[in-house]
Design a protein around this motif. Structure first.
Motif, PDB file in Angstrom:
ATOM      1  N   UNK A   1     -83.427   4.130  36.372  1.00  0.00           N
ATOM      2  CA  UNK A   1     -81.988   4.209  36.166  1.00  0.00           C
ATOM      3  C   UNK A   1     -81.243   4.130  37.496  1.00  0.00           C
ATOM      4  N   UNK A   2     -81.805   4.730  38.540  1.00  0.00           N
ATOM      5  CA  UNK A   2     -81.195   4.624  39.870  1.00  0.00           C
ATOM      6  C   UNK A   2     -81.201   3.171  40.342  1.00  0.00           C
ATOM      7  N   UNK A   3     -82.278   2.457  40.052  1.00  0.00           N
ATOM      8  CA  UNK A   3     -82.342   1.037  40.427  1.00  0.00           C
ATOM      9  C   UNK A   3     -81.259   0.236  39.711  1.00  0.00           C
ATOM     10  N   UNK A   4     -80.983   0.577  38.455  1.00  0.00           N
ATOM     11  CA  UNK A   4     -79.921  -0.112  37.720  1.00  0.00           C
ATOM     12  C   UNK A   4     -78.557   0.166  38.353  1.00  0.00           C
ATOM     13  N   UNK A   5     -78.337   1.398  38.806  1.00  0.00           N
ATOM     14  CA  UNK A   5     -77.087   1.717  39.488  1.00  0.00           C
ATOM     15  C   UNK A   5     -76.952   0.886  40.759  1.00  0.00           C
ATOM     16  N   UNK A   6     -78.019   0.817  41.552  1.00  0.00           N
ATOM     17  CA  UNK A   6     -77.958   0.046  42.789  1.00  0.00           C
ATOM     18  C   UNK A   6     -77.654  -1.423  42.507  1.00  0.00           C
ATOM     19  N   UNK A   7     -78.274  -1.971  41.473  1.00  0.00           N
ATOM     20  CA  UNK A   7     -78.019  -3.363  41.113  1.00  0.00           C
ATOM     21  C   UNK A   7     -76.560  -3.574  40.727  1.00  0.00           C
ATOM     22  N   UNK A   8     -75.960  -2.604  40.048  1.00  0.00           N
ATOM     23  CA  UNK A   8     -74.551  -2.746  39.670  1.00  0.00           C
ATOM     24  C   UNK A   8     -73.639  -2.649  40.893  1.00  0.00           C
ATOM     25  N   UNK A  34     -86.290   6.192  49.624  1.00  0.00           N
ATOM     26  CA  UNK A  34     -86.073   5.387  50.814  1.00  0.00           C
ATOM     27  C   UNK A  34     -86.341   3.900  50.605  1.00  0.00           C
ATOM     28  N   UNK A  35     -87.492   3.518  50.021  1.00  0.00           N
ATOM     29  CA  UNK A  35     -87.756   2.094  49.807  1.00  0.00           C
ATOM     30  C   UNK A  35     -86.719   1.416  48.916  1.00  0.00           C
ATOM     31  N   UNK A  36     -86.261   2.104  47.859  1.00  0.00           N
ATOM     32  CA  UNK A  36     -85.227   1.527  46.998  1.00  0.00           C
ATOM     33  C   UNK A  36     -83.925   1.329  47.765  1.00  0.00           C
ATOM     34  N   UNK A  37     -83.567   2.321  48.559  1.00  0.00           N
ATOM     35  CA  UNK A  37     -82.323   2.224  49.326  1.00  0.00           C
ATOM     36  C   UNK A  37     -82.452   1.148  50.402  1.00  0.00           C
ATOM     37  N   UNK A  38     -83.634   1.017  51.007  1.00  0.00           N
ATOM     38  CA  UNK A  38     -83.846  -0.046  51.994  1.00  0.00           C
ATOM     39  C   UNK A  38     -83.678  -1.420  51.361  1.00  0.00           C
ATOM     40  N   UNK A  39     -84.234  -1.610  50.166  1.00  0.00           N
ATOM     41  CA  UNK A  39     -84.058  -2.885  49.467  1.00  0.00           C
ATOM     42  C   UNK A  39     -82.586  -3.135  49.162  1.00  0.00           C
ATOM     43  N   UNK A  40     -81.894  -2.096  48.742  1.00  0.00           N
ATOM     44  CA  UNK A  40     -80.463  -2.222  48.457  1.00  0.00           C
ATOM     45  C   UNK A  40     -79.702  -2.614  49.713  1.00  0.00           C
ATOM     46  N   UNK A  41     -80.044  -2.004  50.828  1.00  0.00           N
ATOM     47  CA  UNK A  41     -79.372  -2.298  52.095  1.00  0.00           C
ATOM     48  C   UNK A  41     -79.490  -3.775  52.460  1.00  0.00           C
ATOM     49  N   UNK A  42     -80.590  -4.397  52.088  1.00  0.00           N
ATOM     50  CA  UNK A  42     -80.778  -5.823  52.372  1.00  0.00           C
ATOM     51  C   UNK A  42     -79.912  -6.715  51.496  1.00  0.00           C
TER      52      UNK A  42
END
Length: 311
Positions: A1-8, A34-42
């Motif tokens: 669910x956090x990944x879905x938020x980041x994608x939005x 951290x890895x999810x946030x790093x991917x989001x940062x990119x």
């Protein structure tokens, strides 16, 4: 669910003339996102910051993000829940509403969406009741905004914006004594109102909340209504007699909905369970009881997996 938020967040429109910074605080013993946030940062052009808040409890995490925003010298701080997704125009509408009306604290509506899993008939009944209440609440708040009465409502952090200059002037923070009860955002909103801050509703700033099956049971439906009702009694400073009257009224409602079961079916049962929970919570609040909605024993309802139970 956090990944879905980041994608939005990646897909949402940015307000003109604004510099956006993304702030995340993980409420756990150690960082795991951290890895999810790093991917989001990119995938976004903006600055992204992540910090750990090891003190368990929602108000601790909220205050951590508040401190991060102050350290960034931000003008506005927005919040959404980590199990929601923002709509494409959410931030544009939220910022435009805050600036056009010069609000100190603003909020927008939440649209519930169905769980990805197959729902049972009872899950569907609870979901139908939740969406019924959400539509009515959002409609009432939109009408209040249109008539200039939205300064009376409370604003919750599931879709929330704060003017930080006002927060600094008033010195308000989230009450960390409410770490397991919930309601620290309600208390923050009430304190803002009592201090004379300008509060308003922004009806076009939508977020969506996918609802997992574990929150679509009669047991959880009852406990959430109970705990919200207990908080309402305590935070609004209702006296015992007023709380008892509220409990009796909700109990009568529950009985009426149960009597309507032959016509209303499971939907009527879901409504009755909610009213019974509200009645129980009001009684508990009247005698000084407290909610423990976010205590460790209830973590299964608020985390995606056992490994994230501390968040």
């Amino acid at each position: 669910m956090f990944a879905d938020l980041l994608a939005s967040f990646v897909e949402m429109r940015r307000p003109g003339g604004c510099e956006v910074i993304f702030l995340f605080a993980e409420n756990d013993d150690a960082l795991s996102v951290g890895p999810q946030v790093d991917d989001f940062r990119e995938n976004v052009p903006e600055e992204v910051r992540l910090e750990l808040e090891p003190r368990a409890g929602i108000p601790h995490a909220r205050n951590r993000v508040l401190d991060m925003a102050l350290a960034a010298d931000a003008d506005l701080l927005t919040f959404v829940d980590d199990d929601e997704v923002v709509t494409r125009d959410w931030l544009v509408e939220l910022v435009e509403g805050m600036e056009r009306r010069r609000l100190d604290l603003g909020g927008g509506p939440v649209r519930l969406t169905a769980a990805s899993e197959t729902m049972t008939a009872w899950n569907a009944a609870v979901f139908r009741h939740l969406t019924h209440r959400a539509r009515r609440r959002n409609g009432d708040r939109a009408k209040a905004a249109a008539s200039g009465r939205d300064h009376l409502i409370n604003i919750y952090t599931n879709n929330w914006a704060l003017r930080l200059s006002t927060q600094q002037r008033l010195g308000l923070r989230f009450d960390e004594r409410l770490e397991v009860s919930g309601g620290s955002d309600t208390r923050f909103s009430l304190q803002m109102k009592r201090a004379g801050a300008r509060i308003g509703w922004i009806p076009d700033a939508w977020v969506e909340e996918p609802t997992p099956l574990k929150r679509l049971t009669l047991r959880y439906h009852f406990s959430r209504a109970r705990d919200q009702s207990t908080n309402a009694v305590r935070l609004s400073r209702k006296g015992p007699l007023r709380a008892l009257w509220h409990a009796v009224a909700r109990g009568v409602d529950a009985l009426l909905f149960l009597l309507a079961t032959p016509v209303g079916g499971r939907f009527a049962v879901a409504r009755a369970v909610h009213k019974l929970g509200a009645a129980t919570g009001a009684l508990r609040g009247a005698v000084g009881g407290r909610s423990r909605h976010y205590a460790p024993a209830a973590a299964e309802f608020h985390a995606e997996a056992e490994s994230t139970a501390g968040r």
